[in-house]
Write an enzyme that holds these catalytic residues in place. Sequence first.
Site, PDB file in Angstrom:
ATOM      1  CG  ASP A 116      11.187  50.483 -11.572  1.00 12.79           C
ATOM      2  OD1 ASP A 116      10.194  49.941 -11.035  1.00 12.79           O
ATOM      3  OD2 ASP A 116      11.605  50.150 -12.703  1.00 12.79           O
ATOM      4  CD  GLU A 158       6.576  47.355 -14.589  1.00 17.69           C
ATOM      5  OE1 GLU A 158       5.747  46.871 -15.385  1.00 17.69           O
ATOM      6  OE2 GLU A 158       7.051  48.504 -14.719  1.00 17.69           O
TER       7      GLU A 158
END
Length: 432
Positions: free
Chosen positions: A108, A172
């Site tokens: 991400d 994350e």
Amino acid sequence: MSTDNREDIRDRIENKRDDLVDLVSELVNQRSVTGNEKPAQEVVSSRLEARGLEVDTWEPDADELRDHPGFFETSSYVEQGYDDRPNVAATRDGVGDGRSLTLSGHVDVVPVDEDEWSYDPWDPTVEDGRLYGRGSNDMLGGVASIIVAYEALDELDIELAGDLTIQTTVEEEDGGPGGVLSALERGYQPDAAIITEPSGLPNIGMASAGVMYFRIDVPGKSAHAARGYAGVNAIGKAAEIYRALDELDRERKSRISYEPAFRQNPRLEGHETNLNVGTIEGGDWPSTVPSGVVLEGRIGWPPGETREEVRADVEAAVREVTETDEWLSDHPPEFEWVGWNAAPHELDTDEEIVQLARENAETITGETTTFGGGSGGNDERFYNRYYDIPCPSVGPRGENIHAADEYVEIDSLVETAQTLALTAVDWCGTAE
């Protein structure tokens, strides 16, 4: 392993430089902003399956993780849940009784303001040895380096004695419990791990900051602006709370120091802890005294304090304003901790996996390693704090993380992949 074989690994990865750049570019193209990780994960899965690996793909289950001390509901989970947000892992079984290793990275990335960029953030540009694009450095470059490192070992028929797991995870940037924590709870608990956060090879990350978010609902009383005496301006009351938090930030900076945070970036000295009010929302008309304001903020701090101690600091600052203000003492703000709720961690740099990575990074780059960390939250804490699995950050060099014109240095992508491959050989051992 002989010196010649080690050189073969380095040469093979060097020869895959263009492929490495292409893979980073393909990952950047997926626009995998937190919550939309699936397209990037499909690229990873396809690449691993092409190597004959059995790929494990799963969506996190918040209910299964909820009782874990490292879990919290991230903002992306609250807004979107975990449907269609898969984690990916694939393990190449060792041929002996060597130690196991996981190479892990998150897919991400953070959003962009395209007007700020000199380049197209989603269509990478290669210029002067740099690859520009959102996530190129944080941390799709590291993810690509993991994959290329594995492919080089596979192409050279190097059989590791221990299991090697390639793992890519979600969210994350929002705190990570649905990613690495979910993988650990699924059973991916190796003897050691490496996460390719951009440490700036040959530098290695060995600590992370604690991070918590908070929200303060500040009440006022509405009235027509021409009769303001009948109302209480919530923006003004919120400003008093902001000033108290700003003062607390300065006070904490004056007494908190953490050398690893500024070893690599001297400008961080005196800023190892930070308290930021990031959003303010209130009022609905210029002629109306606003009846409410919402402040949202973040506090970060290096190893040395518990979450309970930090919460107490922030809450005391808000409480002091509340108790001394005539309006707020009768109409107290609503304070709550929301979203990010991560404790800091610190890894002993004498751990063998850290020293092996250091030796390889220094040999490959010809430079000396600096151990740093503690200025931002990251996934390494899950391994180190909760499972006693040593896990450093070993990743490429670059700049402008979370900012416009983010880039990664292409040479460092190659060096990262070389460091990962050789460290895997050293840690896991080989067939012979």
